[in-house]
Write a protein that holds these residues in place. Structure first.
Motif, PDB file in Angstrom:
ATOM      1  N   GLU A  63       3.618   2.051   6.142  1.00 39.27           N
ATOM      2  CA  GLU A  63       2.311   1.634   6.647  1.00 39.27           C
ATOM      3  C   GLU A  63       2.355   0.148   6.934  1.00 39.27           C
ATOM      4  O   GLU A  63       3.350  -0.526   6.622  1.00 39.27           O
ATOM      5  CB  GLU A  63       1.209   1.957   5.634  1.00 39.27           C
ATOM      6  CG  GLU A  63       1.392   1.253   4.302  1.00 39.27           C
ATOM      7  CD  GLU A  63       0.237   1.509   3.342  1.00 39.27           C
ATOM      8  OE1 GLU A  63      -0.910   1.260   3.729  1.00 39.27           O
ATOM      9  OE2 GLU A  63       0.500   1.934   2.217  1.00 39.27           O
ATOM     10  N   SER A  64       1.286  -0.396   7.501  1.00 37.51           N
ATOM     11  CA  SER A  64       1.283  -1.809   7.873  1.00 37.51           C
ATOM     12  C   SER A  64       1.036  -2.731   6.690  1.00 37.51           C
ATOM     13  O   SER A  64       1.236  -3.942   6.801  1.00 37.51           O
ATOM     14  CB  SER A  64       0.232  -2.070   8.963  1.00 37.51           C
ATOM     15  OG  SER A  64      -1.075  -1.765   8.498  1.00 37.51           O
ATOM     16  N   SER A  65       0.603  -2.188   5.561  1.00 31.94           N
ATOM     17  CA  SER A  65       0.347  -2.992   4.367  1.00 31.94           C
ATOM     18  C   SER A  65       1.552  -2.942   3.429  1.00 31.94           C
ATOM     19  O   SER A  65       2.644  -2.540   3.810  1.00 31.94           O
ATOM     20  CB  SER A  65      -0.912  -2.480   3.655  1.00 31.94           C
ATOM     21  OG  SER A  65      -2.029  -2.520   4.506  1.00 31.94           O
ATOM     22  N   HIS A  71      -0.560   7.976   8.580  1.00 32.37           N
ATOM     23  CA  HIS A  71       0.026   6.983   7.697  1.00 32.37           C
ATOM     24  C   HIS A  71      -1.046   6.001   7.229  1.00 32.37           C
ATOM     25  O   HIS A  71      -1.994   5.709   7.954  1.00 32.37           O
ATOM     26  CB  HIS A  71       1.133   6.205   8.402  1.00 32.37           C
ATOM     27  CG  HIS A  71       2.332   7.022   8.749  1.00 32.37           C
ATOM     28  ND1 HIS A  71       2.345   7.923   9.790  1.00 32.37           N
ATOM     29  CD2 HIS A  71       3.570   7.077   8.181  1.00 32.37           C
ATOM     30  CE1 HIS A  71       3.541   8.495   9.856  1.00 32.37           C
ATOM     31  NE2 HIS A  71       4.299   8.001   8.895  1.00 32.37           N
ATOM     32  N   GLY A  72      -0.867   5.466   6.025  1.00 35.08           N
ATOM     33  CA  GLY A  72      -1.765   4.437   5.519  1.00 35.08           C
ATOM     34  C   GLY A  72      -3.216   4.846   5.540  1.00 35.08           C
ATOM     35  O   GLY A  72      -3.593   5.927   5.088  1.00 35.08           O
ATOM     36  N   HIS A 118       5.369  -0.145  12.102  1.00 33.62           N
ATOM     37  CA  HIS A 118       6.081   0.256  10.888  1.00 33.62           C
ATOM     38  C   HIS A 118       6.859   1.554  11.075  1.00 33.62           C
ATOM     39  O   HIS A 118       6.745   2.234  12.100  1.00 33.62           O
ATOM     40  CB  HIS A 118       5.112   0.384   9.709  1.00 33.62           C
ATOM     41  CG  HIS A 118       4.111   1.502   9.850  1.00 33.62           C
ATOM     42  ND1 HIS A 118       4.444   2.824   9.659  1.00 33.62           N
ATOM     43  CD2 HIS A 118       2.775   1.494  10.140  1.00 33.62           C
ATOM     44  CE1 HIS A 118       3.377   3.586   9.822  1.00 33.62           C
ATOM     45  NE2 HIS A 118       2.346   2.804  10.128  1.00 33.62           N
ATOM     46  N   SER A 173      -5.032   5.272   8.306  1.00 30.41           N
ATOM     47  CA  SER A 173      -5.403   5.951   9.551  1.00 30.41           C
ATOM     48  C   SER A 173      -5.587   7.445   9.343  1.00 30.41           C
ATOM     49  O   SER A 173      -5.009   8.036   8.422  1.00 30.41           O
ATOM     50  CB  SER A 173      -4.331   5.713  10.622  1.00 30.41           C
ATOM     51  OG  SER A 173      -4.334   4.371  11.049  1.00 30.41           O
ATOM     52  N   ASP A 224      -1.777   1.110  11.333  1.00 36.22           N
ATOM     53  CA  ASP A 224      -1.196   2.263  10.641  1.00 36.22           C
ATOM     54  C   ASP A 224      -1.092   3.408  11.636  1.00 36.22           C
ATOM     55  O   ASP A 224      -2.097   3.790  12.257  1.00 36.22           O
ATOM     56  CB  ASP A 224      -2.076   2.692   9.466  1.00 36.22           C
ATOM     57  CG  ASP A 224      -2.013   1.731   8.284  1.00 36.22           C
ATOM     58  OD1 ASP A 224      -1.131   0.850   8.293  1.00 36.22           O
ATOM     59  OD2 ASP A 224      -2.839   1.868   7.359  1.00 36.22           O
TER      60      ASP A 224
END
Length: 326
Positions: free
Chosen positions: A70-72, A97-98, A65, A100, A93
């Motif tokens: 983030e990955s979500s 970020h997110g 990303h 992590s 993440d």
């Protein structure tokens, strides 16, 4: 192809459904976990795959990303779109970020992030050794994906870059003379958010309701403008890519908005022209902005139709090559 973003609303990427109902509707199996990196930081990872035992996935797509993302949330909608076409998709993440660990938006050394990605993606590939593997990077994630391929290009069957950070637009760089003072600021106050630039989201997502959707992410780190050390590192990364992109030999597709305010498409064009790969394609979409998922429904379908078509073709080529070799 209908990208799941078309089912979202400004409050939720899943529309009126719960996350579990959303995955069930799209027949996707989803898993989450954490890994520990070399600095003993917890890094959040997740994966998506078709909920079917009838056939093996066509391949692996490892997603990276962009900054302050983030990955979500929105990114997982693209992960689901890819998984629905028969791929195992994995993502993490980035630090800061997110879910992590790490200070929000603080990336003073990109190599630590690259190492996290390689560690996780290698573990996924090790568990699925017969599958072709592809990298997919957006914005900063595109730059990270290029760095991964420069380190271990032999390990990847292809690379997809969306609005990749091959160079930062002059319109988005820190105001003069701040850019010249970044090394000092990064040395003495690395976390100081001195960088003067316009808000990223306001010039990244063309549709207003998608900007509100991004802002409504309950897990969004309030990283705001990049800290001095991060901004300096981004400039260094862009220069490194410019100096070494001729070593890029992996097959790749670059998609970029012509009106990208953050990462100028001309920098992507330079990488495309300079790369040694014999299988390379650059598609610049007129009038489109930085985050291509932020475009109108018709444009989203055009962009991701291009991506999924390329991915399907190259997964089939990789499989054929493997059969001939064996």
């Amino acid at each position: 192809m209908s990208h799941p973003i078309n089912e979202a609303n400004e409050k939720s990427p899943y529309g009126e459904l719960t996350r579990e109902e959303f995955y069930k509707k799209h027949q996707i199996l989803h898993q989450e976990s954490f890994i520990l990196n070399k600095k003993n930081m917890k890094i959040f990872t997740q994966s998506w795959r078709p909920d079917s035992t009838d056939s093996q996935p066509k391949g692996i797509v490892a997603m990276v990303h962009g900054y302050s993302s983030e990955s979500s949330w929105l990114n997982e909608l693209t992960a689901v779109a890819i998984a629905k076409t028969g791929f195992l998709v994995c993502a993490l993440d980035l630090q800061g970020h997110g879910y992590s660990d790490g200070l929000p938006g603080h990336i003073p050394n990109i190599q630590y992030v690259v190492s996290d990605c390689i560690k996780f993606f290698d573990s996924v590939k090790a568990n699925n050794p017969k599958l072709p593997a592809f990298l997919y990077g957006e914005s900063l994630g595109g730059a990270i994906s290029i760095l991964i391929c420069l380190k271990q290009g032999y390990a990847w069957d292809g690379l997809i870059l969306s609005g990749a950070m091959c160079g930062i637009s002059a319109k988005f760089k820190p105001m003069w003379p701040l850019e010249k003072l970044l090394p000092l600021a990064a040395l003495f106050a690395p976390a100081w958010k001195v960088v003067v630039s316009k808000p990223v989201s306001s010039r990244s997502y063309k549709e207003e309701w998608k900007r509100r959707l991004v802002a409504n992410n309950p897990n969004r780190r309030k990283s705001g403008k990049p800290p001095a050390a991060t901004a300096l590192e981004f400039l260094r990364v862009c220069e490194y890519i410019r100096m070494h992109c001729h070593d890029l030999e992996v097959p790749f597709l670059m998609v970029h908005g012509e009106d990208d305010f953050v990462c100028d498409f001309r920098s992507a064009s330079f990488v495309h022209e300079s790369a040694s790969s014999k299988d390379k394609k650059l598609k610049v979409f007129p009038g489109m902005w930085h985050m291509l998922i932020g475009e109108t429904k018709e444009n989203v379908e055009l962009v991701f139709g291009t991506i999924l078509s390329w991915l399907g073709d190259h997964a089939a080529k990789a499989k054929t090559k493997t059969l001939i070799t064996n």
